[in-house]
Design an enzyme around this catalytic site. Structure first.
Site, PDB file in Angstrom:
ATOM      1  N   LYS A 192       0.842  -1.194   0.000  1.00 22.87           N
ATOM      2  CA  LYS A 192       0.000   0.000   0.000  1.00 22.87           C
ATOM      3  C   LYS A 192       0.876   1.242   0.000  1.00 22.87           C
ATOM      4  O   LYS A 192       1.574   1.526   0.961  1.00 22.87           O
ATOM      5  CB  LYS A 192      -0.909   0.044   1.225  1.00 22.87           C
ATOM      6  N   GLU A 266      10.495   0.845  10.153  1.00 24.42           N
ATOM      7  CA  GLU A 266      11.490   1.887   9.924  1.00 24.42           C
ATOM      8  C   GLU A 266      10.783   3.193  10.192  1.00 24.42           C
ATOM      9  O   GLU A 266       9.902   3.592   9.444  1.00 24.42           O
ATOM     10  CB  GLU A 266      12.009   1.781   8.483  1.00 24.42           C
ATOM     11  N   CYS A 300      13.648  10.569   6.580  1.00 29.99           N
ATOM     12  CA  CYS A 300      13.620  10.025   7.935  1.00 29.99           C
ATOM     13  C   CYS A 300      14.977  10.155   8.608  1.00 29.99           C
ATOM     14  O   CYS A 300      15.060  10.330   9.807  1.00 29.99           O
ATOM     15  CB  CYS A 300      13.149   8.578   7.922  1.00 29.99           C
ATOM     16  N   GLU A 397      10.586  15.305  15.431  1.00 27.21           N
ATOM     17  CA  GLU A 397      10.894  15.217  14.005  1.00 27.21           C
ATOM     18  C   GLU A 397      10.024  16.248  13.270  1.00 27.21           C
ATOM     19  O   GLU A 397       8.801  16.138  13.266  1.00 27.21           O
ATOM     20  CB  GLU A 397      10.572  13.807  13.507  1.00 27.21           C
TER      21      GLU A 397
HETATM   22  P1  NAI Z   1       2.057   7.973   8.512  1.00 24.49           P
HETATM   23  O1  NAI Z   1       2.935   7.172   9.369  1.00 24.49           O
HETATM   24  O2  NAI Z   1       0.673   8.206   8.960  1.00 24.49           O
HETATM   25  O3  NAI Z   1       1.970   7.331   7.059  1.00 24.49           O
HETATM   26  C1  NAI Z   1       2.808   6.329   6.568  1.00 24.49           C
HETATM   27  C2  NAI Z   1       1.984   5.226   5.922  1.00 24.49           C
HETATM   28  O4  NAI Z   1       1.219   4.545   6.905  1.00 24.49           O
HETATM   29  C3  NAI Z   1       0.977   5.707   4.886  1.00 24.49           C
HETATM   30  O5  NAI Z   1       0.938   4.777   3.840  1.00 24.49           O
HETATM   31  C4  NAI Z   1      -0.320   5.698   5.657  1.00 24.49           C
HETATM   32  O6  NAI Z   1      -1.440   5.531   4.828  1.00 24.49           O
HETATM   33  C5  NAI Z   1      -0.151   4.499   6.523  1.00 24.49           C
HETATM   34  N1  NAI Z   1      -0.954   4.482   7.740  1.00 24.49           N
HETATM   35  C6  NAI Z   1      -1.461   5.532   8.441  1.00 24.49           C
HETATM   36  N2  NAI Z   1      -2.124   5.099   9.525  1.00 24.49           N
HETATM   37  C7  NAI Z   1      -2.049   3.755   9.520  1.00 24.49           C
HETATM   38  C8  NAI Z   1      -2.534   2.726  10.389  1.00 24.49           C
HETATM   39  N3  NAI Z   1      -3.203   3.004  11.490  1.00 24.49           N
HETATM   40  N4  NAI Z   1      -2.260   1.452  10.078  1.00 24.49           N
HETATM   41  C9  NAI Z   1      -1.533   1.152   8.988  1.00 24.49           C
HETATM   42  N5  NAI Z   1      -1.069   2.068   8.134  1.00 24.49           N
HETATM   43  C10 NAI Z   1      -1.312   3.366   8.397  1.00 24.49           C
HETATM   44  O7  NAI Z   1       2.762   9.358   8.254  1.00 24.49           O
HETATM   45  P2  NAI Z   1       2.074  10.705   7.760  1.00 24.49           P
HETATM   46  O8  NAI Z   1       0.823  10.961   8.518  1.00 24.49           O
HETATM   47  O9  NAI Z   1       1.978  10.663   6.293  1.00 24.49           O
HETATM   48  O10 NAI Z   1       3.135  11.772   8.219  1.00 24.49           O
HETATM   49  C11 NAI Z   1       3.123  12.247   9.549  1.00 24.49           C
HETATM   50  C12 NAI Z   1       4.514  12.411  10.104  1.00 24.49           C
HETATM   51  O11 NAI Z   1       5.152  11.157  10.136  1.00 24.49           O
HETATM   52  C13 NAI Z   1       5.443  13.260   9.260  1.00 24.49           C
HETATM   53  O12 NAI Z   1       5.313  14.601   9.539  1.00 24.49           O
HETATM   54  C14 NAI Z   1       6.784  12.740   9.660  1.00 24.49           C
HETATM   55  O13 NAI Z   1       7.203  13.352  10.833  1.00 24.49           O
HETATM   56  C15 NAI Z   1       6.524  11.289   9.918  1.00 24.49           C
HETATM   57  N6  NAI Z   1       6.903  10.450   8.782  1.00 24.49           N
HETATM   58  C16 NAI Z   1       8.081   9.803   8.849  1.00 24.49           C
HETATM   59  C17 NAI Z   1       8.497   9.038   7.795  1.00 24.49           C
HETATM   60  C18 NAI Z   1       9.786   8.332   7.835  1.00 24.49           C
HETATM   61  O14 NAI Z   1      10.232   7.813   6.815  1.00 24.49           O
HETATM   62  N7  NAI Z   1      10.422   8.233   8.960  1.00 24.49           N
HETATM   63  C19 NAI Z   1       7.730   8.921   6.565  1.00 24.49           C
HETATM   64  C20 NAI Z   1       6.464   9.599   6.605  1.00 24.49           C
HETATM   65  C21 NAI Z   1       6.101  10.347   7.679  1.00 24.49           C
END
Ligand code: NAI
Ligand code: MG
Length: 803
Positions: A192, A266, A300, A397
């Site tokens: 996904k 990760e 990240c 972050e």
């Molecule tokens: P997120 O962690 O919500 O999204 C990442 C993925 O997880 C997306 O595909 C999303 O649809 C999915 N997801 C969301 N809720 C889920 C759940 N309950 N169960 C399974 N999958 C789920 O991150 P988001 O909201 O896009 O960004 C928020 C913050 O997260 C950013 O501001 C940043 O600080 C951090 N982030 C960190 C990343 C990294 O690579 N370390 C990447 C993306 C976001």
């Protein structure tokens, strides 16, 4: 006008990359996309779609299907159906498919790059020159691992159906990092993409079809967090691989607890960028540009905390401000642009809020004099000085082009500041002294350390976190382990044991078992075994003890009933003993051999004790003998579990070091009171961890007798701490303790669930048995690399060379 002056005043004209091929591609598909399930495009069962937009214009690009639980179920089924045939292929055949995918990605490289920049907002220079080439490299590299799986990972099989959830910051690259190793090791996947950036994954779905990949091997489901949650919760998924925020990582850890699903996470970071006085200032300035303004800082492992030594800090700030004036923010498709658009309005808002908070908390904010384009999601590069280490902007972050700068005096202070966060994803160290760099690198708690460089990635090197940045690695040989499991686990309960018993004819254990366990005749022992904490015997805090019953329901003695407080004391003692990790591996080997020697000297005594408990005399002798051998095994391994030097194509050595995890809590199996204890504790100790052990609840006396062996074998106090009592109660305290870095639990399914769930607090690593019994006598199940892998985490240190 001199040439230098011309350079100063020269304006860039726009150099736009054409969006037309990508727009045509979208147009030809009616700008509407379903899911790829079992090799076919399917409309979402709920009929719901959402827009994917271009963050540089805030205009919609296409309509994307919102995946429902029914869609997820269909995709998982398709993956399950495709699994047997995919797994049955030999590695060479899978290698050919991966190779074909790599070729197809390269063939459409520009389309991928433009589509990525349109959907995500990243500069075309980056998607074209970094993201997509690395994607192809990842598939090529893993085609090789598919080819070599049989010889390089003997005894391993694919895990099964993998659910993969990825973020929006590197949409295609994260897809490649997930799909390539999974397919190479014989798994099928349901992936996904993030809801902001699904388009390149959908183009990739077409690539899979064009490359002739069998239907169902790769399934792509789009949607938001709800779709992700449905995938996590689907009962027929064997593993979840997730990259994203720590908050969602924690939700997933809890949701998968006890299900037996393998998990790799990760998560976020707040990575230090450490600059010593002797560093080359110009390289450092360009390093900062790469560290925090690459991909708009939505990385990240972004170097978002500059730690500068006092002698260089002022000059660095001045040079950074100058450099920031020359950065260009704007149209991602303009080849002259350094910083593109933030992925979505909600992220822009989050950045703005955190920056305001930083100002409110008293830090000094600096931004260049020019302004960003007014349309679209743009944010200027931002530098904070006068930042206190505990302030929000120094801890949280931000995930945007915002960096904080703090100062330090000594290397020790730099390390302390660097580690002053719950994260541990990456770090970079800038100094002209290789000595200093390689001294600091192992002390920083991070999965990757770059020396005089930053944000380098390659398929041959592992990437992943320490501490709350998650666990598991992606890339390198270390990444493959996330997608395999030992073949013996497939053979049901005690598969290998049954085989061996067959070979031996009669089960040895039954041979001499005394009728209804009368046991050898010995006087009862009137003694309460205490706990063992910090190298000393300690009375349990509760003041209570519990009886140990031997064969024939005879009370053999009492052991202390440990509680929470005792566990906390033991964890503290273990932390004080962390010097164990800093000693040489040779020394650890010597200590373990010494234990073996001292156990051998008391072999009869230990055998008698075991026989009293189990009622099986012959079995007891065998157990002591096996325990001595096992000590020898880990004495042997202690200085031989080498790291690697990865062959990354850049001009550098990438050193993959196996590092201890820290303090490991171990709940021993109930059976094999001595062998189970030795098998679980000694590999952790051999790799430099300190342990807090809960021995067999039923038969703890072999472990408490072992104090004498520890005392006489030069084991430093605190390296092994033993708390007897109720296993699950004590494991609960260990699993929820924030200063415990990993928990191993060999017990019931319920206990395993509890340990996994509670570990989410500080994202500690867990290794649990789900009630599955190991045959501790069997070399494949009871010892070896599996244990050593669990006892270590890989740190990759990138050291460039050349001018
Ligand atoms: P997120 O962690 O919500 O999204 C990442 C993925 O997880 C997306 O595909 C999303 O649809 C999915 N997801 C969301 N809720 C889920 C759940 N309950 N169960 C399974 N999958 C789920 O991150 P988001 O909201 O896009 O960004 C928020 C913050 O997260 C950013 O501001 C940043 O600080 C951090 N982030 C960190 C990343 C990294 O690579 N370390 C990447 C993306 C976001
Ligand atoms: Mg988008």
């Amino acid at each position: 006008m001199s040439i230098a002056e011309i350079f100063e005043t020269m304006e860039y004209g726009p150099a736009p990359e054409s969006a037309s091929p990508a727009l045509r591609w979208l147009e030809e598909r009616g700008r509407t996309f379903g899911h790829l399930i079992g090799g076919e495009w399917r409309d979402p069962s709920g009929g719901e779609y959402f827009d994917s937009t271009n963050p540089a214009t805030n205009k919609p690009l296409a309509r994307i299907a919102q995946g429902t639980p029914a869609d997820v179920d269909a995709a998982v089924r398709a993956a399950r159906e495709a699994l047997p045939a995919w797994q049955a292929l030999d590695g060479h055949a899978r290698a050919r498919y991966l190779y074909a995918i790599a070729r197809h990605v390269q063939r459409h490289a520009r389309l991928f790059a433009v589509l990525e920049s349109l959907d995500n907002g990243k500069p075309i220079r980056e998607s074209r020159d970094i993201d997509i080439p690395l994607v192809a490299r990842h598939f090529y590299h893993h085609a090789g691992w598919a080819q070599l799986m049989d010889t390089e990972l003997p005894g391993q099989v694919g895990v099964g159906v993998i659910g993969q959830i990825i973020p929006w910051n590197f949409p295609m690259l994260m897809l490649a990092w997930k799909i390539a190793p999974a397919l190479a090791m014989g798994n099928t996947v349901v992936l996904k993409p993030a809801e902001f950036t699904s388009l390149t994954a959908l183009l990739f779905a077409e690539v899979c079809r064009d490359a002739g990949l069998p239907p169902g091997v790769v399934n792509i489901i789009t949607g938001d967090g709800r779709t992700g949650a449905a995938l996590v919760e689907h009962p027929d998924v064997d593993k979840i691989a997730f990259t994203g925020s720590t908050d969602v990582g924690r939700i997933i850890r809890v949701a998968t607890a006890g299900t037996g699903k393998k998990l790799s996470l990760e998560l976020g970071g707040k990575s230090p960028f450490i600059v010593f006085d002797d560093a080359d200032l110009e390289s450092v300035v360009e390093g900062v540009v790469d560290a925090i303004w690459f991909n708009q800082g939505q990385v990240c492992c972004a170097g978002s905390r500059i730690l500068a030594q006092e002698g260089i800090a002022d000059r660095l700030v001045a040079r950074l401000r100058e450099r920031m004036e020359t950065l260009r923010v704007g149209d991602p498709l303009d080849k002259g642009v350094d910083i593109g658009a933030i992925v979505a309005p909600v992220q822009l808002q989050k950045i703005t809020e955190l920056v305001n908070q930083g100002r409110d908390e008293g830090a000094t904010m600096w931004q260049p004099s020019w302004s960003c384009p007014a349309e679209g999601c743009f944010y200027p590069p931002t530098l904070f000085t006068d930042v206190s280490p505990s302030s929000t902007i120094a801890q949280v972050e931000i995930f945007g082009p915002v960096v904080v700068l703090m100062t330090f005096r000594t290397p020790a202070e730099a390390v302390a500041l660097a580690n002053n966060t719950a994260f541990g994803l990456a770090a970079s160290v800038w100094t002209e002294s290789i000595n200093l760099a390689l001294d600091v690198a192992p002390k920083v708690l991070a999965g990757t350390v770059w020396v005089n460089s930053t944000n380098l990635f390659d398929a041959a090197s592992g990437f992943g976190g320490y501490r709350e940045s998650g666990f598991g690695r992606e890339g390198g040989k270390e990444g493959l382990w996330e997608y395999v499991k030992p073949r013996w686990e497939l053979e049901g309960k005690n598969g290998a044991a049954a085989r061996r018993e067959e070979k031996r004819g009669k089960p040895a254990r039954a041979e001499k078992a005394r009728g209804n366990g009368a046991g050898p005749v010995l006087p009862p022992i009137d003694r309460t075994a205490k706990l063992y904490i910090g190298g000393k015997q300690a009375r349990p805090d509760s003041g209570y003890s519990m009886p140990v019953m031997g064969a024939g329901e005879r009370v053999l003695g009492d052991v202390g009933l440990g509680n929470r407080k005792d566990v906390r004391n033991a964890v503290e003692a273990a932390h004080k003993a962390r010097g164990w990790a800093k000693g040489t591996a040779h020394n650890r080997a010597q200590v373990i051999y010494y234990m073996a020697e001292n156990l051998a000297a008391r072999a009869d005594e230990f055998a008698r004790r075991i026989a009293q408990m189990t009622g099986d005399e012959a079995g007891a002798e065998r157990e002591v003998e096996a325990s001595i051998r096992r000590l020898y095994t880990y004495g042997a391994w202690a200085d031989k579990y080498d790291g690697q030097v990865h062959a990354t194509p850049l001009r550098n050595v990438t050193i993959a070091m196996n590092e201890p995890i820290g303090v490991v809590g171990v709940a021993c199996p109930d059976t094999a009171p001595l062998l189970g204890f030795i098998s679980a504790v000694i590999p952790a100790v051999a790799m430099g961890n300190a342990v807090v052990v809960v021995p067999s609840e039923r038969w703890p006396l072999a472990a408490t007798d072992f104090y004498q062996v520890l005392d006489t074998s030069d084991v430093p106090g605190g390296v092994v701490n033993i708390v007897t009592g109720k296993r699950d109660e004590l494991a609960e305290t260990l699993a929820s303790h924030d200063d415990v870095d990993a928990v191993w639990y060999f017990g019931s399914a319920e206990g395993s669930t509890m340990v996994e769930r509670l570990s989410a607090g500080n994202m500690k690593r867990t290794w649990v048995s789900y009630g599955r019994e190991r045959d501790w006598y069997d070399a494949e199940q009871g010892e070896g690399r599996e244990f050593l892998r669990q006892a270590t985490q890989v740190k990759n240190i990138w050291v460039p060379y050349g001018e």
